[in-house]
Enzyme design. Structure first.
Site, PDB file in Angstrom:
ATOM      1  N   GLY A 128       0.798  -1.226   0.000  1.00 46.07           N
ATOM      2  CA  GLY A 128       0.000   0.000   0.000  1.00 46.07           C
ATOM      3  C   GLY A 128       0.825   1.268   0.000  1.00 46.07           C
ATOM      4  CB  SER A 132       3.887  -1.714  -8.239  1.00 42.65           C
ATOM      5  OG  SER A 132       3.342  -0.638  -8.897  1.00 42.65           O
ATOM      6  CG  ASP A 178       1.739  -0.227 -11.463  1.00 38.76           C
ATOM      7  OD1 ASP A 178       2.283   0.810 -11.884  1.00 38.76           O
ATOM      8  OD2 ASP A 178       0.725  -0.213 -10.746  1.00 38.76           O
TER       9      ASP A 178
HETATM   10  C1  GLA Z   1      -1.455   2.800 -10.138  1.00 35.91           C
HETATM   11  C2  GLA Z   1      -1.914   1.959 -11.324  1.00 35.91           C
HETATM   12  C3  GLA Z   1      -1.127   2.308 -12.575  1.00 35.91           C
HETATM   13  C4  GLA Z   1      -1.106   3.800 -12.838  1.00 35.91           C
HETATM   14  C5  GLA Z   1      -0.743   4.571 -11.559  1.00 35.91           C
HETATM   15  C6  GLA Z   1      -0.877   6.056 -11.735  1.00 35.91           C
HETATM   16  O1  GLA Z   1      -0.145   2.457  -9.804  1.00 35.91           O
HETATM   17  O2  GLA Z   1      -1.773   0.590 -11.035  1.00 35.91           O
HETATM   18  O3  GLA Z   1      -1.636   1.597 -13.690  1.00 35.91           O
HETATM   19  O4  GLA Z   1      -2.334   4.238 -13.363  1.00 35.91           O
HETATM   20  O5  GLA Z   1      -1.535   4.176 -10.460  1.00 35.91           O
HETATM   21  O6  GLA Z   1       0.059   6.535 -12.642  1.00 35.91           O
END
Ligand code: GLA
Length: 391
Positions: A128, A132, A178
């Site tokens: 969190g 990622s 990500d």
């Molecule tokens: C999260 C989402 C990504 C992207 C970002 C913002 O990490 O998983 O796909 O949209 O937010 O840039």
């Protein structure tokens, strides 16, 4: 920083403690930090992330009881995940299991069934924190299945399968950034990803005089799911009114021209996306030229746009960026911005390597003074994407 080899050895050890025998396979997939290009992957834009030296590591062996069940235990001791591979895979409890479940479902659809496995997950990607941790978990699962099945799928298919797992099983309508960087990251490189064509370009960043510093505010805001989906819808609405397939195709002039037909909020959302795509292209040029002051300025501009127009920052992230601005160029900081989905999580700063200890100390002290919260601060070189450590 624990090296990946060390982390793999620790994970193997934890596997032994948990299952009473050594693992046959070990794989790892990294988390990521996005240098610039925020909230534009779902607008068909450009993003410029890098994989970080924090990983989800999975150690595995054939299941001891011979059943076609994939059992995943987590080193932190949360409830394990059990996935029956002989029936169609559905989302379920515990919730964290939906990331691997979605990936397994994707592989089963491709006709790849790894068979029963005992798995131990050990992740050093903070949960969190906007780095990622979920993509790392998905990509580690995918890499494990490939390794066990002895069949590699192409990297784009793999990343998209992981994204689909997050969309369909975890209910997060995320874009492709990500998962792509967790699969395709390369040591000492940023990944410039064109989210429309899905073409990638590795942008070298081996200049040791600069570092990327990650500052975790240690604030998790509850709004993430709803706020993220709402932003996506607002962008889609703006594109529709502008008459373009995605905001990637819109220019600042087109937006200005359509101002009267957009609500103030939707106008500002679109202004962020359109300007951020342009900033990202320029930042990639800046990195190629080792023009750090320019890259830094673009990072500050990105933050202001995310804070004011896109409204996905929060007080703590703004505080970190203000502290960075105060330290400034003279104190060794080129630029700083929130990174990831927002509403909490991490900021990323481009800093002079020789001043990392002084900057870390200063940010930690000021942040604590202003928010009463202890930040977690670390530096990461751009790392490699998913790897098989024991195959
Ligand atoms: C999260 C989402 C990504 C992207 C970002 C913002 O990490 O998983 O796909 O949209 O937010 O840039």
């Amino acid at each position: 920083m624990t090296s990946l080899q060390q982390l793999a050895a620790d994970t193997a050890q934890k596997f032994v403690q948990s299952y009473g025998r050594p693992p046959r396979w070990i794989v790892a997939a990294p988390g990521r930090v996005n240098v610039i290009g925020e909230h534009v992957d779902y607008n068909d834009g450009y993003v410029l992330p890098m994989a970080i030296e924090h990983y989800a590591v999975m150690a595995a062996d054939r299941s001891a009881d011979g059943k076609t069940v994939m059992q995943i235990r987590d080193s932190s001791g949360v409830a394990p995940v059990l996935v029956d591979l002989s029936v169609p895979v559905q989302p379920g409890e515990p919730k964290w299991g939906n990331y691997p479940r979605g990936v397994i479902a994707g592989f089963l659809e491709l006709g790849l069934n790894p068979g029963g496995l005992d798995v131990l997950l050990h992740s050093t990607v903070p949960m969190g924190g906007g780095l990622s941790s979920s993509a790392a978990l998905e990509v580690a699962t995918a890499t494990l299945i490939e390794t066990v099945a002895g069949k590699k799928i192409d990297p784009v298919t793999k990343a998209l399968l992981c994204q689909k797992a997050e969309n369909d099983f975890a209910g997060v309508p995320c874009g492709i950034m990500d998962q792509f960087v967790s699969v395709m990251g390369r040591q000492n490189h940023l990944l410039l990803l064109d989210c429309r064509s899905r073409k990638t370009e590795l942008v070298p960043m081996s200049d040791a005089s600069v570092s990327l510093m990650i500052i975790n505010t240690n604030v998790k805001h509850e709004l993430v799911g709803g706020g993220y989906a709402e932003r996506r819808q607002q962008c889609e609405q703006a594109a529709k009114i502008l008459g373009v397939p995605a905001l990637r195709d819109a220019t600042p002039e087109m937006l200005e021209h359509a101002k009267g037909r957009l609500s103030n909020v939707v106008f500002r959302r679109a202004r962020h996306a359109i300007s951020e795509i342009e900033r990202t292209v320029h930042a990639a040029e800046g990195v190629r030229a080792s023009n750090w002051p320019t890259v830094g300025q673009l990072m500050y501009a990105s933050h202001a746009s995310l804070r004011d127009d896109y409204e996905v920052s929060c007080r703590e992230l703004d505080t970190v960026v203000e502290i960075a601005e105060d330290i400034g160029y003279k104190g060794g900081i080129y630029g700083c911005r929130m990174t990831g989905g927002g509403f909490g999580g991490c900021a990323v700063a481009l800093v002079k390597t020789e001043l990392v200890p002084a900057i870390t100390e200063k940010i930690a002290a000021e942040y604590k003074k202003k928010t009463k919260i202890t930040a977690t601060i670390f530096v990461s070189r751009p790392a490699a994407g998913a790897t098989v450590i024991k195959g």
